[in-house]
Design a protein around this motif. Structure first.
Motif, short mmCIF file in Angstrom:
data_model
loop_
_atom_site.label_atom_id
_atom_site.label_comp_id
_atom_site.label_asym_id
_atom_site.label_seq_id
_atom_site.Cartn_x
_atom_site.Cartn_y
_atom_site.Cartn_z
N GLU A 1 -4.49 6.77 5.10
CA GLU A 1 -3.72 6.05 4.07
C GLU A 1 -2.22 6.23 4.27
OE1 GLU A 1 -4.68 3.81 1.92
OE2 GLU A 1 -6.67 4.03 2.81
N LEU B 1 -8.25 4.08 -4.70
CA LEU B 1 -8.82 3.48 -3.49
C LEU B 1 -10.20 4.04 -3.19
CD1 LEU B 1 -5.64 3.65 -1.20
CD2 LEU B 1 -6.50 1.67 -2.46
N TYR C 1 -9.10 10.70 5.31
CA TYR C 1 -8.71 9.64 4.37
C TYR C 1 -7.20 9.69 4.09
CZ TYR C 1 -13.45 8.12 3.10
OH TYR C 1 -14.70 7.59 3.11
N LEU D 1 -4.90 8.18 -4.75
CA LEU D 1 -5.97 8.10 -3.75
C LEU D 1 -7.29 7.71 -4.40
CD1 LEU D 1 -6.16 8.56 -0.67
CD2 LEU D 1 -7.08 10.83 -1.16
N GLU E 1 -1.28 3.88 7.10
CA GLU E 1 -1.26 2.48 6.68
C GLU E 1 -0.02 2.17 5.85
OE1 GLU E 1 -3.27 -0.12 7.40
OE2 GLU E 1 -4.16 1.25 8.86
N CYS F 1 0.83 -1.21 0.00
CA CYS F 1 0.00 0.00 0.00
C CYS F 1 0.86 1.26 0.00
CB CYS F 1 -0.96 0.00 1.19
SG CYS F 1 -0.14 -0.15 2.79
#
Length: 373
Positions: free
Chosen positions: A141, A119, A137, A116, A144, A85
């Motif tokens: 991300e 996703l 968001y 982005l 992650e 990711c």
């Protein structure tokens, strides 16, 4: 005197006034002005890709936070990247590098939007989105993609009161280190007075606005942290009474983030009714004191300075976003309106259109690109 005048029906009037008072970098009057104009690091506009002003405003604010900038420009992020990711974090690094180390007055964030958007397809549509939701968001991300796992002891018992113990986090990243805080809720049964505690992690604090005319950021904070009594259908089950009871709930900060982000809840939805609160909220540029809301033993860094603002003009279903950011190189404030960039005085940073406020407890420092050894 202005506070006695009726509030404008449309805060675009403020936007037009601000636009007329600026001297944008991207529209110099002639070649001579363009040649003489200095291009400072981090003072770079972003192209609007079709109603992407919300994205541009958030990117400008994140790219003005010195520790985050240094983390990406130094290449530290590369060793932390999760292989499955990494696209969003890599694209974010490319955009930040163009903004800080490039020679252009404006750059395109297309690579970041595409990463982005793969996703979250909603961000690929040419429709307006909420900047606060987009921010969450992006932070999620990035976390992650850059998180590391840690085994930590179930520590902080003994001398630390139960109400102030921090939750045990087994995942950390540059995002959690900079933006993550923790709220502690004390829940007291009003019948038996038994008190329990609940921890909740946050990256953005959404603050209620207690007045429709004008108020201060401290008023919003006091409203958020005041004791709330839950009655009727909101009663909570008490394990001692073994039934639902009226309960008193109060929040405090048990872990204060290095950079705290306040979301001013201007959008109010009651059933089918939608409205925007155009309250003029006064917020300090320096020395915001969070001491009253932080658990006493964790009050090491309780004074914060404003480093960025996201502004919203218009209504709930549309409008326009801009950003004010303090540059760590020049120590000056700049207005970012997509490709339109201008230096503004400190007195212009306070407006009635503020939607997101970024405060840092760390001193401003110039981000450096470290050489590889």
């Amino acid at each position: 005197m202005t506070s006695q005048q009726p509030l404008p029906a449309d805060d675009f009037s403020i936007y037009y006034v601000l636009a007329e008072c600026t001297d944008p970098y991207d529209t110099p009057p002639g070649n001579e002005a363009s040649e003489n104009q200095s291009h400072f690091q981090g003072v770079t506009g972003l192209r609007n890709l079709g109603n992407t002003c919300y994205m541009n405003a958030i990117l400008q604010c994140l790219c003005s936070i010195s520790p985050l900038v240094e983390y990406f420009l130094s290449g530290k992020y590369i060793t932390a990247l999760q292989k499955d990711c990494s696209e969003v974090a890599t694209a974010f690094a490319y955009v930040m590098t163009d903004m800080w180390l490039g020679d252009s007055d404006c750059v395109s964030p297309e690579i970041f939007r595409s990463a982005l958007g793969n996703l979250y397809p909603a961000f690929m549509k040419k429709t307006q989105q909420d900047a606060q939701e987009f921010l969450i968001y992006v932070l999620n991300e990035l976390h992650e993609a850059l998180k590391k796992y840690h085994r930590r002891r179930s520590c902080e018992k003994g001398s630390v009161p139960r109400c102030c113990r921090k939750a045990i986090a087994n995942e950390t990243s540059i995002i959690t280190r900079l933006f993550e805080g923790q709220l502690n809720y004390s829940v007291t049964c009003l019948t038996c007075e038994n008190c329990t505690y609940k921890n909740e992690v946050f990256t953005v604090l959404s603050l209620p606005i207690p007045s429709e005319a004008q108020c201060s950021l401290q008023d919003c904070l006091q409203c958020f942290f005041q004791q709330d009594t839950l009655t009727w259908n909101n009663r909570i089950h008490c394990s001692f009474c073994e039934t639902k009871q009226e309960t008193a709930v109060r929040a405090s900060i048990s872990k204060a983030p290095k950079t705290v982000i306040f979301h001013l809840k201007r959008f109010d939805i009651l059933g089918t009714m939608k409205r925007k609160l155009r309250t003029n909220i006064h917020y300090p540029l320096t020395n915001l004191d969070l001491t009253p809301y932080i658990c006493p033993i964790f009050r090491k860094h309780s004074k914060y300075n404003l480093c960025a603002v996201v502004n919203h003009f218009g209504d709930l279903d549309g409008g326009h976003y801009t950003a004010f950011c303090k540059n760590s190189v020049t120590h000056a404030w700049y207005s970012f309106d997509d490709t339109r960039v201008s230096e503004i005085p400190d007195t212009s940073v306070q407006t009635a259109t503020a939607y997101l406020l970024f405060y840092s407890c760390q001193p401003f420092s110039i981000p450096t690109q470290k050489c590889k050894s």
